[in-house]
Design an enzyme around this catalytic site. Structure first.
Site, PDB file in Angstrom:
ATOM      1  N   SER A 236       0.858  -1.190   0.000  1.00  0.00           N
ATOM      2  CA  SER A 236       0.000   0.000   0.000  1.00  0.00           C
ATOM      3  C   SER A 236       0.888   1.232   0.000  1.00  0.00           C
ATOM      4  CB  SER A 236      -0.849  -0.001   1.273  1.00  0.00           C
ATOM      5  OG  SER A 236      -1.432   1.273   1.480  1.00  0.00           O
TER       6      SER A 236
ATOM      7  N   TYR B  81      -0.240  -0.343  10.499  1.00  0.00           N
ATOM      8  CA  TYR B  81      -0.574  -0.730   9.115  1.00  0.00           C
ATOM      9  C   TYR B  81       0.611  -0.447   8.200  1.00  0.00           C
ATOM     10  CZ  TYR B  81      -3.152  -0.925   4.653  1.00  0.00           C
ATOM     11  OH  TYR B  81      -3.567  -1.242   3.375  1.00  0.00           O
TER      12      TYR B  81
HETATM   13  N1  LIG Z   1      -8.818  -0.808  -0.958  1.00  0.00           N
HETATM   14  C1  LIG Z   1      -7.799   0.036  -0.960  1.00  0.00           C
HETATM   15  O1  LIG Z   1      -7.988   1.243  -1.170  1.00  0.00           O
HETATM   16  C2  LIG Z   1      -6.399  -0.466  -0.736  1.00  0.00           C
HETATM   17  C3  LIG Z   1      -5.332   0.448  -0.803  1.00  0.00           C
HETATM   18  C4  LIG Z   1      -4.039   0.006  -0.584  1.00  0.00           C
HETATM   19  C5  LIG Z   1      -3.814  -1.334  -0.311  1.00  0.00           C
HETATM   20  N2  LIG Z   1      -4.859  -2.208  -0.239  1.00  0.00           N
HETATM   21  C6  LIG Z   1      -4.548  -3.622   0.062  1.00  0.00           C
HETATM   22  O2  LIG Z   1      -5.279  -4.460  -0.814  1.00  0.00           O
HETATM   23  C7  LIG Z   1      -5.467  -5.731  -0.203  1.00  0.00           C
HETATM   24  C8  LIG Z   1      -6.891  -6.196  -0.436  1.00  0.00           C
HETATM   25  O3  LIG Z   1      -7.767  -5.364   0.311  1.00  0.00           O
HETATM   26  P1  LIG Z   1      -9.221  -4.939  -0.181  1.00  0.00           P
HETATM   27  O4  LIG Z   1      -9.199  -3.476  -0.332  1.00  0.00           O
HETATM   28  O5  LIG Z   1      -9.670  -5.781  -1.296  1.00  0.00           O
HETATM   29  O6  LIG Z   1     -10.072  -5.217   1.156  1.00  0.00           O
HETATM   30  P2  LIG Z   1     -11.073  -6.385   1.547  1.00  0.00           P
HETATM   31  O7  LIG Z   1     -12.196  -6.478   0.587  1.00  0.00           O
HETATM   32  O8  LIG Z   1     -11.378  -6.186   2.980  1.00  0.00           O
HETATM   33  O9  LIG Z   1     -10.183  -7.686   1.343  1.00  0.00           O
HETATM   34  C9  LIG Z   1      -9.264  -8.103   2.292  1.00  0.00           C
HETATM   35  C10 LIG Z   1      -9.348  -9.600   2.405  1.00  0.00           C
HETATM   36  O10 LIG Z   1      -8.440 -10.046   3.418  1.00  0.00           O
HETATM   37  C11 LIG Z   1      -9.082 -11.078   4.120  1.00  0.00           C
HETATM   38  N3  LIG Z   1      -8.528 -11.263   5.461  1.00  0.00           N
HETATM   39  C12 LIG Z   1      -8.520 -10.388   6.488  1.00  0.00           C
HETATM   40  N4  LIG Z   1      -7.969 -10.957   7.571  1.00  0.00           N
HETATM   41  C13 LIG Z   1      -7.622 -12.221   7.219  1.00  0.00           C
HETATM   42  C14 LIG Z   1      -7.037 -13.312   7.902  1.00  0.00           C
HETATM   43  N5  LIG Z   1      -6.694 -13.256   9.210  1.00  0.00           N
HETATM   44  N6  LIG Z   1      -6.812 -14.466   7.231  1.00  0.00           N
HETATM   45  C15 LIG Z   1      -7.154 -14.574   5.932  1.00  0.00           C
HETATM   46  N7  LIG Z   1      -7.747 -13.582   5.234  1.00  0.00           N
HETATM   47  C16 LIG Z   1      -7.964 -12.411   5.871  1.00  0.00           C
HETATM   48  C17 LIG Z   1     -10.521 -10.641   4.188  1.00  0.00           C
HETATM   49  O11 LIG Z   1     -11.326 -11.726   4.479  1.00  0.00           O
HETATM   50  P3  LIG Z   1     -12.666 -11.552   5.342  1.00  0.00           P
HETATM   51  O12 LIG Z   1     -13.709 -11.345   4.325  1.00  0.00           O
HETATM   52  O13 LIG Z   1     -12.750 -12.850   6.070  1.00  0.00           O
HETATM   53  O14 LIG Z   1     -12.507 -10.385   6.277  1.00  0.00           O
HETATM   54  C18 LIG Z   1     -10.736 -10.085   2.793  1.00  0.00           C
HETATM   55  O15 LIG Z   1     -11.130 -11.087   1.889  1.00  0.00           O
HETATM   56  C19 LIG Z   1      -5.074  -5.570   1.265  1.00  0.00           C
HETATM   57  O16 LIG Z   1      -3.810  -6.163   1.478  1.00  0.00           O
HETATM   58  C20 LIG Z   1      -4.991  -4.073   1.448  1.00  0.00           C
HETATM   59  O17 LIG Z   1      -4.077  -3.692   2.454  1.00  0.00           O
HETATM   60  C21 LIG Z   1      -6.144  -1.811  -0.462  1.00  0.00           C
END
Ligand SMILES: NC(=O)c1ccc[n+]([C@@H]2O[C@H](COP(=O)([O-])OP(=O)(O)OC[C@H]3O[C@@H](n4cnc5c(N)ncnc54)[C@H](OP(=O)(O)O)[C@@H]3O)[C@@H](O)[C@H]2O)c1
Length: 301
Positions: free
Chosen positions: A142, A168
């Site tokens: 990120s 984070y």
């Molecule tokens: N969205 C943004 O703007 C953004 C920006 C920068 C970086 N990112 C990065 O992108 C990645 C994906 O995030 P996203 O935005 O798509 O959010 P998201 O929809 O919340 O996806 C995150 C996923 O991680 C899973 N997860 C959380 N804790 C876990 C655990 N203990 N074991 C296994 N799985 C786990 C969640 O599963 P559950 O459904 O069970 O909670 C969910 O499927 C992350 O690494 C995040 O830091 C996102």
């Protein structure tokens, strides 16, 4: 070192990245592949013919159980896996948990989930990656990694005050260093590794953000309505850099680098106000080696 550039941009979708790519026969694991960016990553990879395993806390259908904050769960996933794995997309994550929470073994929860669990998964599957002959590791970091280097003295906030963004940011710096570390160690096995910032995308990740923080991000107005500024991406666009690194022939042989908007980023001094680039502390080979040793010891227990 010349920076890698591609013909794609911030608005390119994951499906567009793979338009001419045939992934038949390639076995790929996507953690957190049941929602958000991960779900779109899975769709695009499957659309190009890959055999994709979704690793998730709440499996449904053919998904496989994986709780990254629980080493026992990670070890069970590794033990169940047979045969080669051509790519691991370390995508699962949690962000800005308001108060310090710890996993069962005492690890701070963001570091446990975003980094240490992925480290155990990737190192546990080293032989399976080697079997593929040309495997790729992708860590989803990120822009928030620019907020914090890895604190080797107190990674779990046991002595310093807990700060949700420092926790984070540190975990996301560790994700970049993990790709650098894999790149430095496993080149002879044909394994390459790169990391990325997906950009801003509305997903479940923001579940812990209060309204004031959302306003500061430009994603909420004074009346509490959700906004989508121009610089935000759709989940399909947010997944593009992940699939570029996991599967595009444009990345053949590239390793240890950090991308955003489908381009390699330049190294910059880190800091909370720095708008882009990759922090020097996140691509420092000495820090990558030190972190590898730390994580190896931590995950052996
Ligand atoms: N969205 C943004 O703007 C953004 C920006 C920068 C970086 N990112 C990065 O992108 C990645 C994906 O995030 P996203 O935005 O798509 O959010 P998201 O929809 O919340 O996806 C995150 C996923 O991680 C899973 N997860 C959380 N804790 C876990 C655990 N203990 N074991 C296994 N799985 C786990 C969640 O599963 P559950 O459904 O069970 O909670 C969910 O499927 C992350 O690494 C995040 O830091 C996102």
């Amino acid at each position: 070192m010349t920076r890698i550039s591609t013909p794609f941009n911030a608005k390119t979708t994951a499906a567009e990245i793979l338009a001419d790519v045939d992934l038949t026969g390639r076995r790929i694991i996507v953690t957190g592949g049941a929602s958000g960016i991960g779900l779109e990553t899975v769709r695009a990879l499957r659309g190009a013919g890959a055999e994709v395993t979704v690793a998730t806390r709440n499996p449904a259908g053919g998904e496989r159980p994986l709780d990254l904050s629980d080493l026992g769960s990670v070890r069970a996933f590794v033990a169940d896996w047979t045969g080669p794995v051509h790519a691991i997309v370390a995508n699962a994550g949690i962000m800005a948990v308001p108060t310090r929470q710890v996993a069962a073994n005492g690890w701070e929860l963001q570091l446990a989930t975003n980094f240490l669990g992925h480290f155990a998964l990737i190192t546990g599957l080293h032989d399976n990656l080697r079997q593929a002959g040309d495997a790729r590791v992708v860590t989803v970091s990120s822009g928030a990694h620019l907020r914090a280097p890895f604190d080797f003295d107190d990674p779990h906030f046991e002595r310093r005050p807990y700060d949700r963004w420092a926790a984070y940011g540190q975990s996301k710096t560790a994700d970049v260093l993990l790709a650098v570390g894999v790149g430095r160690r496993w080149a002879a096995d044909g394994v390459t590794a790169n990391s990325l910032n997906p950009g801003y995308i509305h997903t479940n990740l923001q579940r812990h953000l209060d309204d004031d923080t959302r306003r500061a991000f430009g994603s909420m107005d004074d009346e509490g309505n959700l906004l989508t500024p121009d610089y935000y991406k759709t989940p399909e666009q947010g997944a593009a850099t992940s699939v570029l690194l996991a599967a595009s022939p444009l990345l053949d042989g590239v390793t240890g680098r950090y991308f955003s908007d489908n381009q390699e980023e330049e190294a910059v001094p880190g800091g909370p106000e720095v708008p882009g680039g990759v922090a020097h502390w996140a691509v420092d080979p000495a820090a990558a080696d030190r972190l590898w040793d730390y994580a190896l010891k931590a995950t052996l227990n």
